[in-house]
Design a protein around this motif. Structure first.
Motif, PDB file in Angstrom:
ATOM      1  N   GLN A   5       0.830  -1.200   0.000  1.00  0.00           N
ATOM      2  CA  GLN A   5       0.000   0.000   0.000  1.00  0.00           C
ATOM      3  C   GLN A   5       0.869   1.256   0.000  1.00  0.00           C
ATOM      4  O   GLN A   5       0.592   2.220  -0.705  1.00  0.00           O
ATOM      5  CB  GLN A   5      -0.927   0.043   1.220  1.00  0.00           C
ATOM      6  N   ALA A   6       1.924   1.226   0.812  1.00  0.00           N
ATOM      7  CA  ALA A   6       2.819   2.388   0.910  1.00  0.00           C
ATOM      8  C   ALA A   6       3.606   2.578  -0.384  1.00  0.00           C
ATOM      9  O   ALA A   6       3.787   3.703  -0.847  1.00  0.00           O
ATOM     10  CB  ALA A   6       3.755   2.229   2.097  1.00  0.00           C
ATOM     11  N   VAL A   7       4.075   1.487  -0.961  1.00  0.00           N
ATOM     12  CA  VAL A   7       4.830   1.576  -2.225  1.00  0.00           C
ATOM     13  C   VAL A   7       3.922   2.100  -3.335  1.00  0.00           C
ATOM     14  O   VAL A   7       4.306   2.982  -4.106  1.00  0.00           O
ATOM     15  CB  VAL A   7       5.444   0.209  -2.589  1.00  0.00           C
ATOM     16  N   THR A   8       2.706   1.587  -3.393  1.00  0.00           N
ATOM     17  CA  THR A   8       1.740   2.063  -4.387  1.00  0.00           C
ATOM     18  C   THR A   8       1.452   3.549  -4.188  1.00  0.00           C
ATOM     19  O   THR A   8       1.397   4.313  -5.154  1.00  0.00           O
ATOM     20  CB  THR A   8       0.427   1.259  -4.290  1.00  0.00           C
ATOM     21  N   ALA A   9       1.290   3.951  -2.939  1.00  0.00           N
ATOM     22  CA  ALA A   9       0.997   5.356  -2.643  1.00  0.00           C
ATOM     23  C   ALA A   9       2.160   6.258  -3.039  1.00  0.00           C
ATOM     24  O   ALA A   9       1.937   7.345  -3.596  1.00  0.00           O
ATOM     25  CB  ALA A   9       0.675   5.531  -1.159  1.00  0.00           C
ATOM     26  N   VAL A  10       3.389   5.850  -2.775  1.00  0.00           N
ATOM     27  CA  VAL A  10       4.521   6.712  -3.130  1.00  0.00           C
ATOM     28  C   VAL A  10       4.716   6.770  -4.645  1.00  0.00           C
ATOM     29  O   VAL A  10       5.047   7.832  -5.193  1.00  0.00           O
ATOM     30  CB  VAL A  10       5.807   6.305  -2.374  1.00  0.00           C
ATOM     31  N   VAL A  11       4.476   5.657  -5.329  1.00  0.00           N
ATOM     32  CA  VAL A  11       4.547   5.687  -6.802  1.00  0.00           C
ATOM     33  C   VAL A  11       3.473   6.629  -7.339  1.00  0.00           C
ATOM     34  O   VAL A  11       3.737   7.454  -8.218  1.00  0.00           O
ATOM     35  CB  VAL A  11       4.403   4.265  -7.387  1.00  0.00           C
ATOM     36  N   TRP A  12       2.265   6.530  -6.784  1.00  0.00           N
ATOM     37  CA  TRP A  12       1.180   7.412  -7.200  1.00  0.00           C
ATOM     38  C   TRP A  12       1.529   8.866  -6.892  1.00  0.00           C
ATOM     39  O   TRP A  12       1.247   9.762  -7.685  1.00  0.00           O
ATOM     40  CB  TRP A  12      -0.121   7.004  -6.529  1.00  0.00           C
ATOM     41  N   ALA A  13       2.157   9.117  -5.745  1.00  0.00           N
ATOM     42  CA  ALA A  13       2.517  10.487  -5.369  1.00  0.00           C
ATOM     43  C   ALA A  13       3.561  11.084  -6.302  1.00  0.00           C
ATOM     44  O   ALA A  13       3.608  12.299  -6.489  1.00  0.00           O
ATOM     45  CB  ALA A  13       3.024  10.516  -3.925  1.00  0.00           C
ATOM     46  N   VAL A  14       4.386  10.253  -6.899  1.00  0.00           N
ATOM     47  CA  VAL A  14       5.392  10.739  -7.852  1.00  0.00           C
ATOM     48  C   VAL A  14       4.775  10.925  -9.240  1.00  0.00           C
ATOM     49  O   VAL A  14       5.039  11.912  -9.923  1.00  0.00           O
ATOM     50  CB  VAL A  14       6.597   9.766  -7.904  1.00  0.00           C
ATOM     51  N   VAL A  15       3.926   9.987  -9.642  1.00  0.00           N
ATOM     52  CA  VAL A  15       3.350  10.005 -10.989  1.00  0.00           C
ATOM     53  C   VAL A  15       2.173  10.981 -11.102  1.00  0.00           C
ATOM     54  O   VAL A  15       1.992  11.623 -12.138  1.00  0.00           O
ATOM     55  CB  VAL A  15       2.896   8.576 -11.379  1.00  0.00           C
ATOM     56  N   ALA A  16       1.379  11.096 -10.055  1.00  0.00           N
ATOM     57  CA  ALA A  16       0.119  11.837 -10.135  1.00  0.00           C
ATOM     58  C   ALA A  16       0.243  13.328 -10.426  1.00  0.00           C
ATOM     59  O   ALA A  16      -0.520  13.836 -11.255  1.00  0.00           O
ATOM     60  CB  ALA A  16      -0.697  11.622  -8.860  1.00  0.00           C
ATOM     61  N   ALA A  23      -3.723  16.759 -17.188  1.00  0.00           N
ATOM     62  CA  ALA A  23      -5.167  16.584 -17.384  1.00  0.00           C
ATOM     63  C   ALA A  23      -5.914  17.888 -17.152  1.00  0.00           C
ATOM     64  O   ALA A  23      -6.874  18.193 -17.862  1.00  0.00           O
ATOM     65  CB  ALA A  23      -5.698  15.499 -16.448  1.00  0.00           C
ATOM     66  N   ALA A  24      -5.472  18.674 -16.177  1.00  0.00           N
ATOM     67  CA  ALA A  24      -6.155  19.935 -15.868  1.00  0.00           C
ATOM     68  C   ALA A  24      -5.971  20.965 -16.975  1.00  0.00           C
ATOM     69  O   ALA A  24      -6.826  21.832 -17.163  1.00  0.00           O
ATOM     70  CB  ALA A  24      -5.646  20.492 -14.543  1.00  0.00           C
ATOM     71  N   THR A  25      -4.881  20.868 -17.714  1.00  0.00           N
ATOM     72  CA  THR A  25      -4.633  21.842 -18.781  1.00  0.00           C
ATOM     73  C   THR A  25      -5.258  21.421 -20.114  1.00  0.00           C
ATOM     74  O   THR A  25      -5.151  22.154 -21.093  1.00  0.00           O
ATOM     75  CB  THR A  25      -3.121  22.069 -18.982  1.00  0.00           C
ATOM     76  N   HIS A  35      -9.766  14.857 -20.793  1.00  0.00           N
ATOM     77  CA  HIS A  35      -9.662  15.491 -19.465  1.00  0.00           C
ATOM     78  C   HIS A  35     -10.501  14.723 -18.449  1.00  0.00           C
ATOM     79  O   HIS A  35     -10.024  14.377 -17.361  1.00  0.00           O
ATOM     80  CB  HIS A  35     -10.130  16.950 -19.549  1.00  0.00           C
ATOM     81  N   MET A  36     -11.752  14.453 -18.807  1.00  0.00           N
ATOM     82  CA  MET A  36     -12.647  13.742 -17.893  1.00  0.00           C
ATOM     83  C   MET A  36     -12.134  12.329 -17.594  1.00  0.00           C
ATOM     84  O   MET A  36     -12.184  11.884 -16.446  1.00  0.00           O
ATOM     85  CB  MET A  36     -14.055  13.681 -18.487  1.00  0.00           C
ATOM     86  N   THR A  37     -11.609  11.653 -18.589  1.00  0.00           N
ATOM     87  CA  THR A  37     -11.094  10.295 -18.392  1.00  0.00           C
ATOM     88  C   THR A  37      -9.891  10.288 -17.463  1.00  0.00           C
ATOM     89  O   THR A  37      -9.828   9.494 -16.519  1.00  0.00           O
ATOM     90  CB  THR A  37     -10.722   9.669 -19.748  1.00  0.00           C
TER      91      THR A  37
END
Length: 131
Positions: A5-16, A23-25, A35-37
């Motif tokens: 869970q922690a590894v997934t969260a840190v990968v997500w925190a780097v990629v997101a 996506a916002a732009t 954008h919506m997807t």
């Protein structure tokens, strides 16, 4: 390394953050569907990570130390605000009366969301790298 869970969260925190900013732009004619997807997929991953941490992760012995740090409280404030902002963005996109506000509040939600992700990286480092 830490639990999955922690590894997934840190990968997500780097990629997101780059994905969210990209996506916002994208909000312009012909790119709204993409954008919506991207935003919907990001919300799904974010909620899955929060649920994995809330219900599946066994507490770490250093967690009490982490919870006493101001950066954890700051991260928690950003994370809760980001989740409320995500809820607002979803509501403002689906309720026709609120649609004009969707565009104006979106950048702030993305900004707080990115801050939550970046401060979450510190939590990972404190719990699993420095430990």
């Amino acid at each position: 390394m830490g639990p999955w869970q922690a590894v997934t969260a840190v990968v997500w925190a780097v990629v997101a953050p780059p994905v969210l900013i990209y996506a916002a732009t994208l909000v312009r004619r012909g790119k709204v569907r993409l954008h919506m997807t991207l935003m919907a997929m990001s919300v799904i991953v974010e909620v899955a990570v929060v649920l994995a941490f809330s219900f599946l992760l066994e507490p770490n012995p250093r967690r009490a130390q982490l919870e006493s740090l101001p950066i954890f409280r700051i991260h928690l404030a950003f994370a809760i605000t980001a989740l409320v902002g995500i809820g607002w963005q979803l509501a403002s996109r689906t309720v026709p009366v609120l649609r004009p506000l969707h565009r104006h509040s979106g950048p702030y939600v993305v900004f707080v969301w990115c801050l939550a992700l970046v401060t979450g990286i510190y939590n990972y480092v404190f719990l699993y790298v420095m430990g």
